[in-house]
Write an enzyme that holds these catalytic residues in place. Structure first.
Site, PDB file in Angstrom:
ATOM      1  N   LYS A   1       6.279   0.830   7.845  1.00 33.27           N
ATOM      2  CA  LYS A   1       6.782  -0.552   7.792  1.00 33.27           C
ATOM      3  C   LYS A   1       7.944  -0.759   6.825  1.00 33.27           C
ATOM      4  CE  LYS A   1       3.562  -2.355   4.391  1.00 33.27           C
ATOM      5  NZ  LYS A   1       2.126  -2.565   4.209  1.00 33.27           N
TER       6      LYS A   1
ATOM      7  N   ARG B   1      -7.411 -10.293   0.573  1.00 27.01           N
ATOM      8  CA  ARG B   1      -6.370 -10.392   1.587  1.00 27.01           C
ATOM      9  C   ARG B   1      -7.119 -10.414   2.913  1.00 27.01           C
ATOM     10  NH1 ARG B   1      -1.079  -6.547   2.331  1.00 27.01           N
ATOM     11  NH2 ARG B   1      -2.399  -5.656   3.949  1.00 27.01           N
TER      12      ARG B   1
HETATM   13  C1  LIG Z   1       1.490  -1.607   3.741  1.00 26.94           C
HETATM   14  C2  LIG Z   1       0.136  -1.245   4.102  1.00 26.94           C
HETATM   15  C3  LIG Z   1      -0.317   0.043   3.839  1.00 26.94           C
HETATM   16  C4  LIG Z   1       0.516   1.087   3.128  1.00 26.94           C
HETATM   17  O1  LIG Z   1       0.629   0.765   1.778  1.00 26.94           O
HETATM   18  P1  LIG Z   1       1.422   1.719   0.751  1.00 26.94           P
HETATM   19  O2  LIG Z   1       1.173   1.120  -0.575  1.00 26.94           O
HETATM   20  O3  LIG Z   1       2.851   1.661   1.157  1.00 26.94           O
HETATM   21  O4  LIG Z   1       0.848   3.074   0.895  1.00 26.94           O
HETATM   22  C5  LIG Z   1      -1.615   0.359   4.239  1.00 26.94           C
HETATM   23  N1  LIG Z   1      -2.397  -0.542   4.852  1.00 26.94           N
HETATM   24  C6  LIG Z   1      -1.994  -1.795   5.120  1.00 26.94           C
HETATM   25  C7  LIG Z   1      -2.924  -2.732   5.811  1.00 26.94           C
HETATM   26  C8  LIG Z   1      -0.715  -2.192   4.748  1.00 26.94           C
HETATM   27  O5  LIG Z   1      -0.309  -3.440   5.016  1.00 26.94           O
END
Ligand SMILES: *Cc1c(COP(=O)(O)O)cnc(C)c1O
Length: 365
Positions: free
Chosen positions: A37, A132
């Site tokens: 992302k 969250r």
């Molecule tokens: C962004 C995200 C991740 C990845 O997080 P990082 O800190 O970049 O490893 C994993 N799970 C969800 C649900 C996320 O939104």
């Protein structure tokens, strides 16, 4: 011809970081979902992650998943943010799996998957303290019961996400609660829960220090792969590159000016009135990049350079560095927030360097 501003993205380093994490976690029975992302669904970065052995890809935006599909990235892809009801059809069309916390959404996914005559896999997110996304643990069995009766939906697993909204640290207590819920779901419904997705880059410290990783068999990793750090304390991870991605910007003005503004001070463009210390005349350089493209607080300038301020389109620095001449370039390290914004800015060119390790190409051929 080099464009500025640009992100210089070293795919070899990203591949190395990914492979290192994949191998270390495999030793603990944990697979890696490569999270794209922060890269706007870059097919190049997705490809580097896949060559380095990630199990599948995850992204929070369906648009990024669609973009990777149309660039022929071939992998299992998950939408890791709970789908919007209004995007249910696009989700079942392009994503193999989605992470969910609302039954209403899963019912709609079931309906849309039925229309397309396909099945859609879901991971149920459980709330374990960070507040969250996630179903409250007490409501989980009722949710599973309904999902198991929905046509065209396959319950693949349970997951949780910590250290995001509130900074709750993954630990033996909340992770063993996730394992317990997986076991309870299996026992209650006589099914098997294939994926227990324990979290993100903030889980790495826990994984490598805990004796009890329990049922957790998957992590979703973005930042640790791209920036080489864990995300609880932002410490560099041993053996990983922290400079796989750097930002280059070009100087458009460089002059000796007073360090303090003259005239009555009211609001600036962003409604604040920054206090500026008087330190006499300084050499001030303006770089052609601004808060539209980067998070100023997330930039680390080169040695001898200090960030003074910024606006939508300007970054102001003072530097003893030679590159501060007009037309010169300056290189910055980025944190996650700055990376995210630069990656998603159409004004920042993405420049890929270092070919992908050929031995791994042979491996998957
Ligand atoms: C962004 C995200 C991740 C990845 O997080 P990082 O800190 O970049 O490893 C994993 N799970 C969800 C649900 C996320 O939104």
């Amino acid at each position: 011809m080099m464009f500025a501003p640009r992100l210089e993205i070293d795919l070899g380093k990203i591949q190395h970081n990914t492979r290192t994490l994949v191998e270390r976690l495999a030793g603990r029975g944990i697979s890696v979902t490569g999270v794209t992302k922060a890269t706007l669904g870059s097919p190049e970065i997705a490809h580097a992650m896949l060559l380095a052995g990630v199990n599948d890809l995850g992204d929070s935006r369906i648009e990024n998943i669609e973009a990777m599909r149309s660039s022929n990235v071939s992998a299992r892809m998950s939408l890791i943010r709970s789908p919007m009801l209004s995007q249910a059809k696009r989700v079942v069309t392009s994503a193999d799996m989605s992470f969910n916390s609302e039954l209403e959404v899963i019912r709609r996914l079931s309906l849309e998957a039925g229309k397309l005559d396909r099945t859609h896999a879901v991971v149920l997110m459980v709330e374990l303290g960070d507040l969250r996304e996630g179903i409250m643990p007490v409501d989980l069995m009722a949710a599973v019961s309904e999902i198991l009766n929905l046509p065209n939906i396959i319950l693949k697993g349970l997951g949780t996400n910590l250290a995001c909204r509130s900074g709750v640290s993954p630990d033996d207590a909340n992770m063993s609660e996730l394992s317990r819920l997986a076991a309870l779901t299996e026992a209650t419904f006589d099914i098997s829960i294939e994926i227990v997705s324990g979290g993100n880059s903030a889980n790495l410290e826990w994984v490598f220090s805990s004796e009890h990783t329990g049922r957790v068999n998957n992590l979703r990793l973005g930042e640790s792969i791209l920036l080489g750090c864990e995300t609880l304390h932002r410490n560099a991870i041993d053996g990983l590159h922290t400079d796989a991605i750097t930002l280059i910007a070009e100087v458009i003005e460089s002059k000796v000016k007073p360090s303090r503004p003259t005239g009555e001070l009211v609001q600036n463009a962003f409604g604040t009135c920054p206090a500026v210390a008087d330190r006499g005349a300084i050499t001030q350089s303006i770089l052609a990049i601004g808060v539209q493209d980067i998070d100023l607080c997330g930039l680390q300038p080169p040695e001898g350079t200090e960030i003074l301020s910024g606006s939508s389109d300007h970054l102001l620095v003072t530097s003893s560095f030679d590159g501060a001449a007009v037309g010169g370039e300056m290189k910055f390290q980025l944190n996650y927030s700055a990376l995210l914004r630069a990656m998603t800015s159409p004004f920042v060119t993405k420049s890929f360097k270092s070919a992908i390790d050929v031995s791994s190409l042979r491996q998957i051929a």
